[in-house]
Design a protein around this motif. Structure first.
Motif, PDB file in Angstrom:
ATOM      1  N   ARG A  53     -82.341  60.541   3.889  1.00  0.00           N
ATOM      2  CA  ARG A  53     -83.210  60.979   2.801  1.00  0.00           C
ATOM      3  C   ARG A  53     -82.482  62.004   1.936  1.00  0.00           C
ATOM      4  O   ARG A  53     -81.773  62.866   2.445  1.00  0.00           O
ATOM      5  CB  ARG A  53     -84.473  61.639   3.345  1.00  0.00           C
ATOM      6  CG  ARG A  53     -85.383  60.758   4.164  1.00  0.00           C
ATOM      7  CD  ARG A  53     -86.562  61.578   4.674  1.00  0.00           C
ATOM      8  NE  ARG A  53     -87.293  60.899   5.720  1.00  0.00           N
ATOM      9  CZ  ARG A  53     -88.436  60.223   5.527  1.00  0.00           C
ATOM     10  NH1 ARG A  53     -88.952  60.165   4.316  1.00  0.00           N
ATOM     11  NH2 ARG A  53     -89.046  59.639   6.543  1.00  0.00           N
ATOM     12  N   CYS A  54     -82.751  61.946   0.649  1.00  0.00           N
ATOM     13  CA  CYS A  54     -82.264  62.999  -0.237  1.00  0.00           C
ATOM     14  C   CYS A  54     -83.151  64.232  -0.097  1.00  0.00           C
ATOM     15  O   CYS A  54     -82.645  65.349   0.000  1.00  0.00           O
ATOM     16  CB  CYS A  54     -82.256  62.514  -1.681  1.00  0.00           C
ATOM     17  SG  CYS A  54     -81.686  63.741  -2.869  1.00  0.00           S
ATOM     18  N   VAL A  55     -84.467  64.008  -0.086  1.00  0.00           N
ATOM     19  CA  VAL A  55     -85.445  65.099  -0.018  1.00  0.00           C
ATOM     20  C   VAL A  55     -86.498  64.725   1.015  1.00  0.00           C
ATOM     21  O   VAL A  55     -87.022  63.612   0.992  1.00  0.00           O
ATOM     22  CB  VAL A  55     -86.119  65.339  -1.384  1.00  0.00           C
ATOM     23  CG1 VAL A  55     -87.052  66.544  -1.317  1.00  0.00           C
ATOM     24  CG2 VAL A  55     -85.085  65.513  -2.490  1.00  0.00           C
ATOM     25  N   PHE A  56     -86.811  65.621   1.907  1.00  0.00           N
ATOM     26  CA  PHE A  56     -87.871  65.393   2.896  1.00  0.00           C
ATOM     27  C   PHE A  56     -89.202  65.878   2.324  1.00  0.00           C
ATOM     28  O   PHE A  56     -89.256  66.963   1.725  1.00  0.00           O
ATOM     29  CB  PHE A  56     -87.561  66.161   4.178  1.00  0.00           C
ATOM     30  CG  PHE A  56     -88.581  65.978   5.261  1.00  0.00           C
ATOM     31  CD1 PHE A  56     -88.534  64.880   6.087  1.00  0.00           C
ATOM     32  CD2 PHE A  56     -89.608  66.909   5.431  1.00  0.00           C
ATOM     33  CE1 PHE A  56     -89.492  64.719   7.079  1.00  0.00           C
ATOM     34  CE2 PHE A  56     -90.563  66.743   6.412  1.00  0.00           C
ATOM     35  CZ  PHE A  56     -90.500  65.645   7.238  1.00  0.00           C
ATOM     36  N   PRO A  57     -90.289  65.095   2.457  1.00  0.00           N
ATOM     37  CA  PRO A  57     -90.442  63.851   3.202  1.00  0.00           C
ATOM     38  C   PRO A  57     -90.396  62.609   2.322  1.00  0.00           C
ATOM     39  O   PRO A  57     -90.919  61.559   2.712  1.00  0.00           O
ATOM     40  CB  PRO A  57     -91.844  64.019   3.808  1.00  0.00           C
ATOM     41  CG  PRO A  57     -92.607  64.724   2.714  1.00  0.00           C
ATOM     42  CD  PRO A  57     -91.610  65.648   2.046  1.00  0.00           C
ATOM     43  N   ASN A  58     -89.809  62.687   1.153  1.00  0.00           N
ATOM     44  CA  ASN A  58     -89.821  61.554   0.226  1.00  0.00           C
ATOM     45  C   ASN A  58     -89.177  60.315   0.853  1.00  0.00           C
ATOM     46  O   ASN A  58     -88.125  60.409   1.489  1.00  0.00           O
ATOM     47  CB  ASN A  58     -89.083  61.914  -1.062  1.00  0.00           C
ATOM     48  CG  ASN A  58     -89.743  63.054  -1.812  1.00  0.00           C
ATOM     49  OD1 ASN A  58     -90.716  63.629  -1.341  1.00  0.00           O
ATOM     50  ND2 ASN A  58     -89.217  63.386  -2.972  1.00  0.00           N
TER      51      ASN A  58
END
Length: 356
Positions: free
Chosen positions: A253-258
């Motif tokens: 993932r780049c960004v959690f939780p995306n």
């Protein structure tokens, strides 16, 4: 165009020799005649990703193309030692972001050292030294009393003292490479050594000195990739964030939780895993992102939104391909890439670990 050297870029389930050659050709197809390496044609160039793609070209034996990329930076360096944050399609006279970001500026040292170790070209190293020196001095003018590096300076001279953990970790790596260049040229830089030590201490012991960006996977693994965290501390950090950021079979993932995995972050994590001796997990990560490969161009999509089964954004970037090639090169034993990311031939005392 030369025939790329791909023997160390062959990795089971990741790249065949033919695929590696296609990926290198894909990066070369984007490069402008003046050496600029934008994200893709029609998009912008930023100095950090420009260097990342150039390093991948060196890993493939495309040394002339990589040298053109570094020459582009030398020709278009600002008087204060910096570069702007974004140039439209790599055109030096079409600046779209006139900020000067410290981690973007510092990374030239990593690329120049990597090129030198790839080629042994002393003339190149001597010619690039004024560029590296000016860039490093610009960056260190934004170092804060706690050791961290301020994020950027705007075109009007306004400085942002807030520091980014990812950016400062990348700068830590760059400072070590700048020191290695200085040592090779027998031009000691004790102030740089002190600055690198203070920065490493801030990264390791003072998270409160950095903006809180822990939702971003780069803040998780970059202290390891940049060499500030080593040994047991590095392994513990990777374990702590593994379940938050790694999506089995898809990437990181780049960004959690995306629900969005990205090729660049996945390849960089693989490189960080290699650094701490976890090549098997690094291979698993690289194998997991082959769904991002575009077979026509040999390049890689930036990311994939798995909840929607959608490639997003619809862009094939030189730096995503570059980061993957560098991770593969490390796993394949490419000497210069191992030395730059594993710590070999970087200053002793700042990081006791070495590339095995």
């Amino acid at each position: 165009m030369t025939t790329p050297r791909t023997e160390h870029l062959v990795l089971p389930g990741v790249l065949t020799a033919e695929q590696a050659a296609a990926t290198v050709a894909g990066i070369l197809a984007v490069q402008r005649e003046d050496g600029a390496l934008p994200w893709f044609r029609g998009h912008h160039l930023d100095p950090w990703d420009h260097v990342e793609a150039a390093m991948a070209l060196d890993a493939a034996g495309e040394h002339a193309a990589a040298e053109r990329a570094y020459t582009w930076l030398a020709r278009h360096q600002n008087a204060d030692g910096s570069w702007y944050a974004a140039y439209a399609d790599g055109a030096h006279d079409d600046v779209t972001d006139r900020g000067r970001e410290t981690n973007f500026v510092a990374y030239i040292a990593v690329g120049v050292w990597h090129h030198y170790l790839s080629t042994g070209d002393d003339t190149f190293l001597d010619g690039m030294w004024p560029t590296v020196y000016a860039a490093t001095e610009f960056v260190l003018r934004l170092q804060q009393p706690g050791g961290q590096i301020g994020w950027r300076r705007d075109d009007d001279g306004t400085e942002t003292a807030d520091a980014l953990l990812t950016g400062s970790s990348s700068i830590h790596h760059a400072l070590r490479c700048a020191l290695a260049i200085a040592e090779q040229r027998e031009e000691a830089q004790p102030d740089w050594e002190l600055a690198a030590g203070a920065l490493r201490h801030a990264i390791r012991r003072h998270p409160e000195r950095f903006l809180d960006k822990d939702r971003y996977s780069m803040d998780w693994y970059y202290p390891v990739l940049g060499g500030a965290l080593t040994g047991a501390e590095a392994k513990a950090r990777i374990e702590e964030g593994w379940d938050r950021f790694v999506v089995p079979g898809l990437g990181v993932r780049c960004v959690f939780p995306n629900p969005w995995v990205t090729g660049g972050e996945s390849a960089e994590l693989a490189l960080a895993l290699w650094v701490i001796g976890e090549s098997d997990r690094a291979l698993d990560i690289l194998q997991s992102i082959q769904h991002l490969r575009d077979p026509e161009s040999g390049l890689y999509w930036t990311g994939y939104v798995f909840d929607d089964d959608a490639i997003w954004p619809r862009e094939l970037t030189t730096w995503t391909a570059g980061s993957l090639l560098l991770a593969v090169a490390a796993l394949g034993g490419h000497e210069a890439t191992c030395a730059v990311f594993g710590g070999e031939r970087l200053p002793a005392g700042l990081d006791p670990d070495r590339c095995a």
